[in-house]
Motif scaffolding. Sequence first.
Motif, PDB file in Angstrom:
ATOM      1  N   UNK A 175      10.090 -51.003  20.560  1.00  0.00           N
ATOM      2  CA  UNK A 175       8.721 -51.405  20.292  1.00  0.00           C
ATOM      3  C   UNK A 175       7.884 -51.390  21.575  1.00  0.00           C
ATOM      4  N   UNK A 176       6.567 -51.307  21.408  1.00  0.00           N
ATOM      5  CA  UNK A 176       5.677 -51.377  22.569  1.00  0.00           C
ATOM      6  C   UNK A 176       5.957 -52.624  23.398  1.00  0.00           C
ATOM      7  N   UNK A 177       6.163 -53.752  22.717  1.00  0.00           N
ATOM      8  CA  UNK A 177       6.376 -55.018  23.429  1.00  0.00           C
ATOM      9  C   UNK A 177       7.627 -54.971  24.300  1.00  0.00           C
ATOM     10  N   UNK A 178       8.655 -54.227  23.864  1.00  0.00           N
ATOM     11  CA  UNK A 178       9.870 -54.078  24.672  1.00  0.00           C
ATOM     12  C   UNK A 178       9.545 -53.353  25.980  1.00  0.00           C
ATOM     13  N   UNK A 179       8.705 -52.334  25.885  1.00  0.00           N
ATOM     14  CA  UNK A 179       8.356 -51.520  27.049  1.00  0.00           C
ATOM     15  C   UNK A 179       7.448 -52.307  27.986  1.00  0.00           C
ATOM     16  N   UNK A 180       6.450 -53.000  27.426  1.00  0.00           N
ATOM     17  CA  UNK A 180       5.551 -53.785  28.267  1.00  0.00           C
ATOM     18  C   UNK A 180       6.305 -54.880  29.012  1.00  0.00           C
ATOM     19  N   UNK A 225      -1.143 -57.310  40.369  1.00  0.00           N
ATOM     20  CA  UNK A 225      -0.171 -56.908  39.350  1.00  0.00           C
ATOM     21  C   UNK A 225      -0.636 -57.294  37.955  1.00  0.00           C
ATOM     22  N   UNK A 226      -0.190 -56.529  36.969  1.00  0.00           N
ATOM     23  CA  UNK A 226      -0.447 -56.879  35.578  1.00  0.00           C
ATOM     24  C   UNK A 226       0.841 -57.094  34.791  1.00  0.00           C
ATOM     25  N   UNK A 227       1.981 -56.839  35.424  1.00  0.00           N
ATOM     26  CA  UNK A 227       3.261 -56.879  34.712  1.00  0.00           C
ATOM     27  C   UNK A 227       4.079 -58.099  35.092  1.00  0.00           C
ATOM     28  N   UNK A 228       4.844 -58.583  34.142  1.00  0.00           N
ATOM     29  CA  UNK A 228       5.696 -59.755  34.372  1.00  0.00           C
ATOM     30  C   UNK A 228       6.663 -59.492  35.518  1.00  0.00           C
ATOM     31  N   UNK A 229       7.358 -58.354  35.478  1.00  0.00           N
ATOM     32  CA  UNK A 229       8.329 -58.042  36.518  1.00  0.00           C
ATOM     33  C   UNK A 229       7.651 -57.796  37.859  1.00  0.00           C
ATOM     34  N   UNK A 257       2.138 -65.922  39.077  1.00  0.00           N
ATOM     35  CA  UNK A 257       1.172 -65.422  40.054  1.00  0.00           C
ATOM     36  C   UNK A 257       0.428 -66.596  40.690  1.00  0.00           C
ATOM     37  N   UNK A 258      -0.068 -66.372  41.899  1.00  0.00           N
ATOM     38  CA  UNK A 258      -0.840 -67.415  42.581  1.00  0.00           C
ATOM     39  C   UNK A 258      -2.209 -67.595  41.938  1.00  0.00           C
ATOM     40  N   UNK A 259      -2.745 -66.515  41.393  1.00  0.00           N
ATOM     41  CA  UNK A 259      -4.032 -66.547  40.706  1.00  0.00           C
ATOM     42  C   UNK A 259      -3.970 -65.579  39.539  1.00  0.00           C
ATOM     43  N   UNK A 260      -4.426 -66.005  38.368  1.00  0.00           N
ATOM     44  CA  UNK A 260      -4.528 -65.112  37.209  1.00  0.00           C
ATOM     45  C   UNK A 260      -5.997 -65.010  36.829  1.00  0.00           C
ATOM     46  N   UNK A 261      -6.544 -63.799  36.887  1.00  0.00           N
ATOM     47  CA  UNK A 261      -7.940 -63.581  36.506  1.00  0.00           C
ATOM     48  C   UNK A 261      -8.012 -63.272  35.021  1.00  0.00           C
ATOM     49  N   UNK A 262      -9.227 -63.321  34.477  1.00  0.00           N
ATOM     50  CA  UNK A 262      -9.389 -63.103  33.035  1.00  0.00           C
ATOM     51  C   UNK A 262      -9.264 -61.631  32.658  1.00  0.00           C
ATOM     52  N   UNK A 263      -9.841 -60.765  33.480  1.00  0.00           N
ATOM     53  CA  UNK A 263      -9.908 -59.346  33.136  1.00  0.00           C
ATOM     54  C   UNK A 263     -10.222 -58.536  34.387  1.00  0.00           C
ATOM     55  N   UNK A 264     -10.411 -57.233  34.230  1.00  0.00           N
ATOM     56  CA  UNK A 264     -10.668 -56.371  35.374  1.00  0.00           C
ATOM     57  C   UNK A 264     -12.019 -56.641  36.022  1.00  0.00           C
ATOM     58  N   UNK A 302      -2.070 -61.730  42.746  1.00  0.00           N
ATOM     59  CA  UNK A 302      -3.103 -61.900  41.722  1.00  0.00           C
ATOM     60  C   UNK A 302      -2.637 -61.192  40.459  1.00  0.00           C
ATOM     61  N   UNK A 303      -2.649 -61.884  39.347  1.00  0.00           N
ATOM     62  CA  UNK A 303      -2.248 -61.308  38.073  1.00  0.00           C
ATOM     63  C   UNK A 303      -3.457 -61.001  37.197  1.00  0.00           C
ATOM     64  N   UNK A 304      -3.443 -59.822  36.567  1.00  0.00           N
ATOM     65  CA  UNK A 304      -4.484 -59.463  35.612  1.00  0.00           C
ATOM     66  C   UNK A 304      -3.797 -59.120  34.284  1.00  0.00           C
ATOM     67  N   UNK A 305      -4.078 -59.878  33.214  1.00  0.00           N
ATOM     68  CA  UNK A 305      -3.319 -59.734  31.955  1.00  0.00           C
ATOM     69  C   UNK A 305      -3.825 -58.585  31.095  1.00  0.00           C
ATOM     70  N   UNK A 306      -3.481 -57.361  31.487  1.00  0.00           N
ATOM     71  CA  UNK A 306      -3.963 -56.180  30.770  1.00  0.00           C
ATOM     72  C   UNK A 306      -3.288 -56.021  29.415  1.00  0.00           C
ATOM     73  N   UNK A 307      -1.976 -56.135  29.379  1.00  0.00           N
ATOM     74  CA  UNK A 307      -1.220 -55.864  28.160  1.00  0.00           C
ATOM     75  C   UNK A 307      -0.389 -57.055  27.681  1.00  0.00           C
ATOM     76  N   UNK A 308      -0.401 -58.153  28.430  1.00  0.00           N
ATOM     77  CA  UNK A 308       0.370 -59.341  28.052  1.00  0.00           C
ATOM     78  C   UNK A 308      -0.546 -60.563  28.067  1.00  0.00           C
ATOM     79  N   UNK A 309      -0.084 -61.631  27.469  1.00  0.00           N
ATOM     80  CA  UNK A 309      -0.843 -62.877  27.490  1.00  0.00           C
ATOM     81  C   UNK A 309      -0.902 -63.431  28.910  1.00  0.00           C
ATOM     82  N   UNK A 310      -2.026 -64.062  29.298  1.00  0.00           N
ATOM     83  CA  UNK A 310      -2.138 -64.621  30.652  1.00  0.00           C
ATOM     84  C   UNK A 310      -0.998 -65.569  31.023  1.00  0.00           C
ATOM     85  N   UNK A 311      -0.495 -66.311  30.046  1.00  0.00           N
ATOM     86  CA  UNK A 311       0.575 -67.270  30.322  1.00  0.00           C
ATOM     87  C   UNK A 311       1.848 -66.585  30.792  1.00  0.00           C
TER      88      UNK A 311
END
Length: 220
Positions: free
Chosen positions: A36-41, A164-168, A195-202, A181-190
């Motif tokens: 599934x897509x979620x497995x790859x993300x 980064x946008x990826x968990x790994x 990450x030290x800082x998670x922004x809302x979007x690009x 800095x984390x940007x939640x492109x394909x996953x939930x912000x949580x």
Amino acid sequence: MLKALIFDMDGVLVDSMPFHAAAWKKAFFEMGMEIQDSDIFAIEGSNPRNGLPLLIRKARKEPEAFDFEAITSIYRQEFKRVFEPKAFEGMKECLEVLKKRFLLSVVSGSDHVIVHSIINRLFPGIFDIVVTGDDIINSKPHPDPFLKAVELLNVRREECVVIENAILGVEAAKNARIYCIGVPTYVEPSHLDKADLVVEDHRQLMQHLLSLEPANGFRQ
């Protein structure tokens, strides 16, 4: 004293993960497996050497039963066929401003040919250093990819910020003890809460990056 910004590529610079997911799903289907897509993300950021065993187990198969190079070859062909290169809106212009202030690097788990073809097409002349999945043995979440970039940039880890946008990828940055800095492109912000800082979007990411100040006298 900030001197360098280190970017993941897929999902941070380029909206490419849906194409990666489609290509991997095609390769697995031809090998008699379903993912599934979620497995790859969930394993975004790892290279095929480290990521394929995880995906094969997700498909309830044993990795030892499969030829990794055969799967990867199908993936590469399919990705090349379907991929439509598209930078996130405003990112190229943002990077052109940042290049005047900082050293810039890309650290991606994708293979050398794919990464360099995308970077050369969408961001020519922007990055000082590019590290790909072929350049290291231990991929994200190991710290090695980011430590390699720090070494090649000839800076200290405390002089860098990883985007980064990826968990790994976030885990790898923190394992390398680099501000992230984390940007939640394909996953939930949580999912990026390490990450030290998670922004809302690009949009918010670029605003934040453009507000950063370089070390005194650095690339002024």
